[in-house]
Write an enzyme that holds these catalytic residues in place. Structure first.
Site, mmCIF file in Angstrom:
data_model
loop_
_atom_site.group_PDB
_atom_site.id
_atom_site.type_symbol
_atom_site.label_atom_id
_atom_site.label_comp_id
_atom_site.label_asym_id
_atom_site.label_seq_id
_atom_site.Cartn_x
_atom_site.Cartn_y
_atom_site.Cartn_z
ATOM 1 N N THR A 81 2.529 0.787 -5.165
ATOM 2 C CA THR A 81 3.045 -0.290 -6.020
ATOM 3 C C THR A 81 2.372 -0.295 -7.391
ATOM 4 O OG1 THR A 81 2.780 -1.538 -3.942
ATOM 5 C CG2 THR A 81 3.779 -2.697 -5.810
ATOM 6 N N MET A 90 -6.771 5.554 -13.241
ATOM 7 C CA MET A 90 -6.456 4.194 -12.788
ATOM 8 C C MET A 90 -7.605 3.584 -11.989
ATOM 9 S SD MET A 90 -2.394 4.269 -11.862
ATOM 10 C CE MET A 90 -2.409 2.577 -11.286
ATOM 11 N N LYS A 149 -8.397 6.491 -2.052
ATOM 12 C CA LYS A 149 -8.297 7.954 -2.145
ATOM 13 C C LYS A 149 -7.018 8.422 -2.829
ATOM 14 C CE LYS A 149 -11.173 9.492 1.735
ATOM 15 N NZ LYS A 149 -11.152 10.186 3.029
ATOM 16 N N SER A 172 -4.047 3.201 4.751
ATOM 17 C CA SER A 172 -4.326 2.508 3.498
ATOM 18 C C SER A 172 -4.286 0.992 3.695
ATOM 19 C CB SER A 172 -3.302 2.940 2.445
ATOM 20 O OG SER A 172 -3.635 2.385 1.202
ATOM 21 N N HIS A 184 6.877 -7.296 -2.478
ATOM 22 C CA HIS A 184 6.761 -6.562 -1.210
ATOM 23 C C HIS A 184 7.821 -7.051 -0.215
ATOM 24 C CE1 HIS A 184 3.227 -4.419 -2.356
ATOM 25 N NE2 HIS A 184 2.398 -5.437 -2.313
ATOM 26 N N PHE A 199 -4.754 9.260 -10.785
ATOM 27 C CA PHE A 199 -5.498 8.408 -9.849
ATOM 28 C C PHE A 199 -6.894 8.077 -10.381
ATOM 29 C CE2 PHE A 199 -8.225 7.532 -6.190
ATOM 30 C CZ PHE A 199 -7.492 6.538 -5.564
ATOM 31 N N LYS A 222 0.813 -1.227 0.000
ATOM 32 C CA LYS A 222 0.000 0.000 0.000
ATOM 33 C C LYS A 222 0.842 1.271 0.000
ATOM 34 C CE LYS A 222 -3.631 -0.387 -0.459
ATOM 35 N NZ LYS A 222 -4.208 -0.607 -1.819
#
Length: 301
Positions: A56, A240, A264, A145, A115, A237, A53
């Site tokens: 990525t 996407m 957000k 997040s 990750h 944003f 989060k």
């Protein structure tokens, strides 16, 4: 999610955290450990590494547009991000593993996400001197997040309520371990390895054009003004969030009725979650854990 709903979706119970080589993990990311560690990197592979989060998908989509947007413009709207940028350690029954997806890729360079904390990255990436882009996000927004992500993602442990989640976040009892260890580990490695570019989520949010130029410079790419604008537009944003190939809405383990995958994308949303006393306590702990590092974050822009 009610147990009945979970059964209807034919999902196993949520996984439990356990200690794995000193890091909190879940079996979905350790079950394929040997194959992951023996993964054979190619010199032109590019790794996108982050704590969960932390931007990525944002940077994965950016790199995919940079390398393939021109020759395959339909790719970004017809092929899910997890096929374009495989998640190396991913191993969920009934789905191809991240290693299998990566090994079956014919496009070059292969873009691969992980990750993993720095010490878990398979050694062939270091041996092949692969380029690595690490993205870090300030701890407060990252915690918020991650909390909403764990609420809606059925292959993550049960998050509990916000106060208990925040406590666990500070203790590092999260999938992929401590945020502090993760961001500091990669930061230290970057000091001696010129093949690592360390990006900040806050910088990307503040000025995508500037950060895109840094990425292109690191990768040795040059864009026309038109290509540059297309990438900036593509990684916006809202663009996407609407794109089912980047917003994970095709994945049944994620319950969008609880929260969207892309929620957000703001810097400073932590202020809507932290109480005054939580913030004071967090700052105190943060100061202790971040004393011996030159790494600095912004919690607002």
């Amino acid at each position: 999610m009610a147990k009945a709903d979970q059964k209807e979706m034919d999902l196993p119970p949520r996984p439990e955290l356990f200690e794995f080589h000193g890091v909190s993990m879940i079996h979905y990311f350790t079950d394929n450990w040997e194959s992951v560690q023996n993964f054979q990197a190619k010199p032109d592979d590019i790794v996108i590494a982050t704590y969960p989060k932390a931007g990525t998908t944002w940077v994965s989509h950016m790199l995919d547009l940079l390398y393939f947007g021109k020759c395959s413009p339909e790719r970004g709207s017809s092929m899910p991000i997890f096929e374009r940028v495989p998640f190396l350690e991913f191993c969920v029954p009934g789905l191809p593993t991240g290693v299998e997806v990566a090994e079956s890729m014919t496009s070059s360079p292969r873009l691969i996400k992980t990750h993993f904390p720095v010490q878990f990255l398979p050694k062939s990436f270091w041996e092949q001197k692969c380029r690595i882009i690490y993205v870090a996000r300030n701890s407060k927004d990252n915690a918020v997040s991650y909390f909403h992500f764990d609420r809606m993602n059925m292959v993550e442990p049960e998050p509990g309520d916000w106060p208990s989640f925040l406590q666990r976040f500070q203790e590092g009892k999260m999938v992929f371990g401590s945020w502090y260890d993760h961001v500091k580990g990669w930061w230290e490695k970057k000091q001696t390895n010129p093949k690592i570019l360390y990006l900040m989520y806050e910088d990307l949010a503040e000025d995508m054009g500037r950060e895109l130029d840094r990425v292109c410079s690191f990768l040795g790419l040059s864009l026309t003004e038109e290509e540059r604008c297309k990438v900036i537009e593509g990684v916006g944003f809202d663009a996407m969030k609407k794109n089912s190939m980047t917003n994970y809405s095709t994945i049944k383990v994620m319950d969008f009725k609880i929260s969207p995958f892309m929620r957000k994308g703001k810097v400073g949303d932590w202020k809507n979650h932290f109480t005054v006393s939580q913030n004071e306590q967090f700052d105190k702990e943060y100061k202790k854990k971040m004393t011996h590092t030159t790494l600095r974050f912004r919690t607002e822009i």
